[in-house]
Structure formats: structure tokens, C-alpha cells
Scaffold this motif. Structure first.
Motif, PDB file in Angstrom:
ATOM      1  N   LEU A 172       2.417   1.882  -3.437  1.00  0.00           N
ATOM      2  CA  LEU A 172       1.514   2.405  -4.457  1.00  0.00           C
ATOM      3  C   LEU A 172       0.980   3.792  -4.133  1.00  0.00           C
ATOM      4  N   ASP A 173       0.753   4.069  -2.847  1.00  0.00           N
ATOM      5  CA  ASP A 173       0.140   5.352  -2.466  1.00  0.00           C
ATOM      6  C   ASP A 173       1.156   6.445  -2.161  1.00  0.00           C
ATOM      7  N   LYS A 219       0.842  -1.219   0.000  1.00  0.00           N
ATOM      8  CA  LYS A 219       0.000   0.000   0.000  1.00  0.00           C
ATOM      9  C   LYS A 219       0.863   1.249   0.000  1.00  0.00           C
ATOM     10  N   GLU A 220       1.909   1.253   0.840  1.00  0.00           N
ATOM     11  CA  GLU A 220       2.790   2.410   0.897  1.00  0.00           C
ATOM     12  C   GLU A 220       3.547   2.609  -0.408  1.00  0.00           C
ATOM     13  N   GLY A 250      -3.891   2.079  -3.629  1.00  0.00           N
ATOM     14  CA  GLY A 250      -3.023   1.277  -2.763  1.00  0.00           C
ATOM     15  C   GLY A 250      -3.816   0.475  -1.759  1.00  0.00           C
ATOM     16  N   THR A 251      -4.858   1.116  -1.168  1.00  0.00           N
ATOM     17  CA  THR A 251      -5.694   0.400  -0.198  1.00  0.00           C
ATOM     18  C   THR A 251      -6.432  -0.747  -0.870  1.00  0.00           C
TER      19      THR A 251
END
Length: 599
Positions: free
Chosen positions: A60-61, A57-58, A294-295
Motif C-alpha cells: 500500500l505504501d 504495508k509495503e 499502509g501502516t
């Protein structure tokens, strides 16, 4: 069990699965320390694996959109390290859990074997050997997957499921609710499948026991000889084929039970990512809170990670229910009542003189059966000899089996040097009483190993001395491998007389003060009988001897002869005294004279 009862009753049936499961868990209790380590490894592996989606997630976001190369490198390194640690923890937990499982199987095999070793002779007269072998080999062997990996799989998958669900809630509780809506239905389906497979497994194991018994009986040396000489080879093959065909059907049913229902679960679980994407899209379409890319990717990754342990957990539940049938069959043997037990305060005799007494002895197989022996009163002084004769079924062999406690009396008592044999420790009885029976049993091992079964630490010189006394040494020495010669299954490479003399040599090596000869020469021809009888005479010298006689010519020198009829003593005395009485014994002697071959 009271002394006056030896009737066998079926083992108690477990009232339900919870009690049986508790009993299974007790098998793992001695290894709780190792299992605790497995639990720690499982927990660590679950935490490490759950961390990966959050790092994704980190990536991608934050790391990629903001161009933070350092953070991206750390996250990538963390994901690689997570994979390495998960694999290492998995290997370690597999090693420990497999070791624990194999130790549990060892404990079960040993416990069943020990239980059977302590069962009375009556149990083995009514149980097929193949059935016993099947319980130890097939049933315990069938548990291997359950005791070696199922427990770890259960803990591992349960921990993974819980950790994953917590992580999913942390990311988005609404998507989590959607993902878990069908879980109760899946659990219900898996329980139905488990119950179905348990029933089939019970039938399958019974069929395997029947096949094992057939193989043991028909493929032994005696079974092959009987089948060939009776022309039953083809019919035996057809019978075995029918039993095998039945096993094929049960195996297919066992493997296919619930397969379609479990396949539906797999399809639904595999389709869940599409449902998650669809739900997130609808939420955004109708003005709900947006879910970051990301989530969403991290959640789907967790959801997919939830798929494998959930399906595995459901399959493990099915496997556990199936294995309960195997455990039940093993517990039936472990719960068998032991008829002949050592007393709480056993008497140990360092020196046994050898006086044997039967005092008001009664024996019957159960409360409803007629007595096999009734009111037997006999005293054999130390060093004396007693011969017991009578028609077939008179109770002769049963009487002799009471001295070494192969059976226990149901009335009266049998004493050795004035001590009830039921009060003696097993070691004293084993040292004091030797038995040579009509059916000599030899292991598929060397001559020396068969002789040393009586005395494991016997020297070669002691073996030779015993064999010479039994008049079998010269024959053994003439064999190409001498005392290292393999005797074959049940001693098939030796003649009946040679096997008897080997049995006598084995007993001489044991050197018991009390000797029981149970029709030891009845199956031999006259010439062989004379050779064996000379060995028996050497063995009987200076010992208390109880002889069950078939040929009366072998017992004329006995100090006392007892004639049994329907379990009762009808005559007693010396050979000459009984002949003068012109009773049962005299009639038996005349019968023997008529049957004696002309020389």
C-alpha cells in the motif's frame, strides 16, 4: 502400608492448583521431543503469519503508489506463500499434538485400569461398578479436548499473541497501548468464568457416574430380570429420567457459565478497529504525527489477527480450569492406596507341594471393627482336604480368601509350603491357588475363550480333556456352535450347574496344587449338585483342598472338618469324630437331614 493394617483411607487432596498443574505436565514429559517439534512449528507459523501485514504495508505504501510491478508481484507471491506455509505448519502441528494427546489419554486409562486391578477385594465391595466405569470412560473421555489440542492451542495462541504485539509495537507503539488497555480486564473475567465452570463440571461428572452405575446395574441381565419380576420397570425408568434431567440442567449451566461475559469480550475486541481508526484520526486532528495508510491498514490487520488468538487464549484458560476437575477425579483413583502389594524381594516357588497353614490368624476390616476371624490355627498337609462349616457370617469365606491374598491378615500369618503368602510373588500365588466359588463369572465370549482365560495357550485337545473331567464336554459338543458358542452376559445362556462345571473345567485347565471351593454347590438343586460334585471330586484328586461347605453331605470324606462360630474355631475333627461329640457340627448335620428333600 504395615501388614497389620488394611483400613482404607480417602486419597490425599491436592493442596492447590499449581501442584495439580505440575502433575498434569508430567503426563506429557515422555513426549517432550514431539512437543518440541510442535513448538518449532508453532513458532514458524506465527512468524510467517505476522510477516503478512508488513508485506501488506509495503504493497500500500510503496509498490502500488510507485508503480513497482516487480515488487508488487514478489509481495503478492510472498503473501500467498505465507498462507500456504501457515496452513501446512498448522496441519503438521495438529497431527503431532493430537497423537501426543491420544497417547497421554492411553497412558491415563491404562494407569487407572492397572491401579484398579491391584486393589483389594474390599475396594470393589464398597464401590459401584458404574462409578469405576465412569471414571475410565466419561472422565478420561472428557479430557480429550484438553490433552489433544489445548496444550498446542495454548502454545500456538500465546506465541501468536507475543509475536503480534511485538509487530504492533514495531509499527506504532501508541496504537498498541490503546489496543491493550482492556487486556487485564479480559484475563480477570476469563479466570472467573473458569472457576465457575470447574465447580459445575465436578457436579456434572458425579451425576454422570451415578447414571452410569444405574445403567450398569439395571440393564444387566440380572437387573432386567429383577425389575420385570418385581414390577419396577416404570419406577426405574422414572428414576433414570430424574437423573438424566439433573444432567440436562448441569450441561446447560456448564455451557452457559460466563457466556455473556465472554460475549462482551468478543464485542469489545471486534470494535477495536473502529477505536484504532478514531485514535489515528484524533492524532492527526490535534497535530500529532501522521500515520500512513499502509501502516494503519497493517496495524488493523495485526490487531484483528490479535483478536482471534487472544479470545482463544482466554477460552483455553477457561477450558484448562474446567478440565482440572476431571484430572482431580482421575488422580483420586491413581492415589488410592494399594492394600495388597508384592514384597520388594518376593519369593518364587518353582514347585508347590500345597501345604497350607493358618497360624494365629486374625482379620478385621479396620481398626474399629470387631474381628471377622480371631486366633485361627489350622494345618492342611499337602494333598489333604479341609472343610470349613458354620453359620452365615461365621467367617468361612473370609478364611478362604486369605490363601490367594484377596485379603491380607491383620494378625498372624497364612503360609504355603512354609512361606508366608505375603512374601510370595503374585505369579506363584496365581499358579498355586485355584478358586471355584458359588457365583461363577463368565465373560461375554465363546466357551473356548472362557476356558482359555485360565490357560491362553491351551490346545483344543486340552480344552476337551478338561471339559470331560468336569462332565460338561457332551453338552458343549451338542450345541450348534460347540466350543465357539457365545455364553452370553455372565454366562446367562447356561444353567447354574452348567456354569459351575465350566468354572471347574477352567480350573482343571489351570491345574493348581491348592484348590478352594467356596460353597460351589450351595445354589444348585440336588440332582445338579450330584453331577457337579462328581466334577469337583475329579478336580480335587491329589490336590490340597479347602472346602467352604453349605451342604454337609458333600464334605463327609474330608480329612479334617473345622466348625467356625463368630470367627473362632469351636470344633475340629473328622465327620465321625464330630458326630460323636454331639456338638455344633452334629446339630448342623441334623438340620441338613431335616432340609434334605424326600426322594
Amino acid at each position: 502400608m504395615p501388614r497389620d493394617e488394611i483400613a482404607w483411607t480417602p486419597p490425599p487432596v491436592e493442596p492447590g492448583q499449581p501442584r495439580q498443574v505440575r502433575r498434569i505436565l508430567k503426563l506429557f514429559h515422555p513426549y517432550r521431543g514431539r512437543l518440541a517439534v510442535v513448538g518449532l512449528l508453532v513458532g514458524a507459523a506465527s512468524l510467517v503469519s505476522v510477516a503478512t501485514p508488513f508485506m501488506l504495508k509495503e504493497v500500500l505504501d510503496t509498490a502500488i503508489p510507485q508503480g513497482r510491478t516487480g515488487l508488487l508481484s514478489l509481495l503478492a507471491l510472498g503473501m500467498i506463500l505465507s498462507a500456504v506455509l501457515t496452513s501446512v505448519f498448522g496441519v503438521l502441528q495438529t497431527l503431532i499434538s493430537t497423537t501426543v494427546g491420544q497417547r497421554v489419554m492411553h497412558d491415563l486409562r491404562t494407569a487407572v485400569y492397572d491401579r484398579l486391578q491391584r486393589m483389594s477385594l474390599a475396594f470393589f465391595t464398597r464401590t459401584r461398578t458404574g462409578e469405576v466405569q465412569s471414571r475410565i470412560a466419561n472422565d478420561i473421555g472428557g479430557m480429550q479436548a484438553t490433552v489433544t489440542s489445548t496444550a498446542t492451542s495454548l502454545v500456538s495462541n500465546l506465541t501468536s499473541v507475543i509475536a503480534t504485539i511485538v509487530a504492533m509495537v514495531a509499527l506504532d507503539w501508541r496504537l498498541t497501548v490503546v489496543s491493550l488497555l482492556l487486556l487485564p480486564l479480559f484475563v480477570w473475567i476469563s479466570r472467573r468464568v473458569g472457576n465457575e465452570r470447574k465447580k459445575i463440571t465436578t457436579q456434572r461428572q458425579k451425576q454422570m457416574a451415578v447414571m452410569a452405575a444405574t445403567v450398569t446395574e439395571s440393564l444387566s441381565v440380572g437387573g432386567i430380570l429383577l425389575g420385570r419380576t418385581m414390577g419396577r420397570t416404570d419406577s426405574l425408568t422414572r428414576s433414570f429420567a430424574d437423573e438424566s434431567e439433573g444432567l440436562v440442567d448441569l450441561e446447560v449451566r456448564s455451557n452457559m457459565a460466563g457466556r455473556w461475559r465472554m460475549a462482551v469480550i468478543s464485542i469489545v475486541m471486534a470494535a477495536m478497529p473502529a477505536v484504532i481508526y478514531w485514535t489515528a484520526g484524533l492524532a492527526l486532528q490535534f497535530g500529532g504525527p501522521a500515520v500512513s495508510i499502509g501502516t494503519l491498514v497493517a496495524f488493523v490487520s495485526l490487531q484483528q489477527g490479535l483478536f482471534r488468538p487472544t479470545v482463544s487464549l482466554l477460552s483455553t484458560g477457561v477450558q484448562i480450569q474446567t478440565s482440572l476437575a476431571l484430572f482431580q477425579r482421575i488422580f483420586e483413583y491413581l492415589d488410592l492406596p494399594i492394600d495388597i502389594t508384592e514384597p520388594e524381594r518376593p519369593v518364587h516357588l518353582d514347585q508347590v507341594k500345597g501345604e497350607v497353614r493358618f497360624e494365629g490368624v486374625e482379620f478385621r476390616y479396620d481398626d474399629k471393627s470387631t474381628p471377622i476371624l480371631d486366633g485361627i490355627d489350622i494345618t492342611v498337609p499337602a494333598g489333604g482336604s479341609l472343610a470349613v462349616v458354620g453359620a452365615t457370617g461365621a467367617g468361612k469365606s473370609t478364611l478362604s480368601y486369605l490363601v490367594p491374598r484377596l485379603y491380607d491378615v491383620t494378625g498372624g500369618r497364612v503360609t504355603l509350603d512354609g512361606v508366608d503368602v505375603r512374601d510370595l510373588d503374585f505369579d506363584t500365588l496365581a499358579r498355586a491357588v485355584g478358586v471355584v466359588s458359588q457365583e461363577t463369572y463368565l465373560f461375554h465370549a465363546s466357551v473356548a475363550d472362557n476356558l482359555r482365560f485360565a490357560k491362553p495357550d491351551a490346545t483344543d485337545e486340552e480344552l476337551h480333556t478338561a471339559a470331560k473331567a468336569a462332565q460338561i464336554h457332551d453338552h458343549i459338543a451338542s450345541l450348534p456352535d460347540g466350543y465357539d458358542t457365545l455364553v452370553g452376559e455372565r454366562g446367562h445362556r447356561f444353567s447354574g450347574g452348567e456354569k459351575q462345571r465350566l468354572a471347574i473345567a477352567r480350573t482343571i485347565l489351570r491345574d493348581p496344587p491348592v484348590l478352594i471351593l467356596d460353597e460351589a454347590t450351595s445354589a444348585l438343586d440336588t440332582r445338579t449338585e450330584r453331577a457337579v460334585q462328581e466334577a469337583i471330586d475329579a478336580l480335587s484328586a491329589n490336590r490340597t483342598t479347602l472346602t467352604i461347605a453349605h451342604r454337609l453331605s458333600t464334605i463327609r470324606g474330608a480329612d479334617q472338618i473345622v466348625v467356625l462360630d463368630s470367627g473362632r474355631t469351636v470344633e475340629r475333627g473328622t465327620h465321625e469324630e464330630l458326630l460323636e461329640c454331639e456338638g455344633r457340627y452334629a446339630a448342623l448335620v441334623r438340620r441338613d437331614a431335616q432340609l434334605e428333600p424326600t426322594r
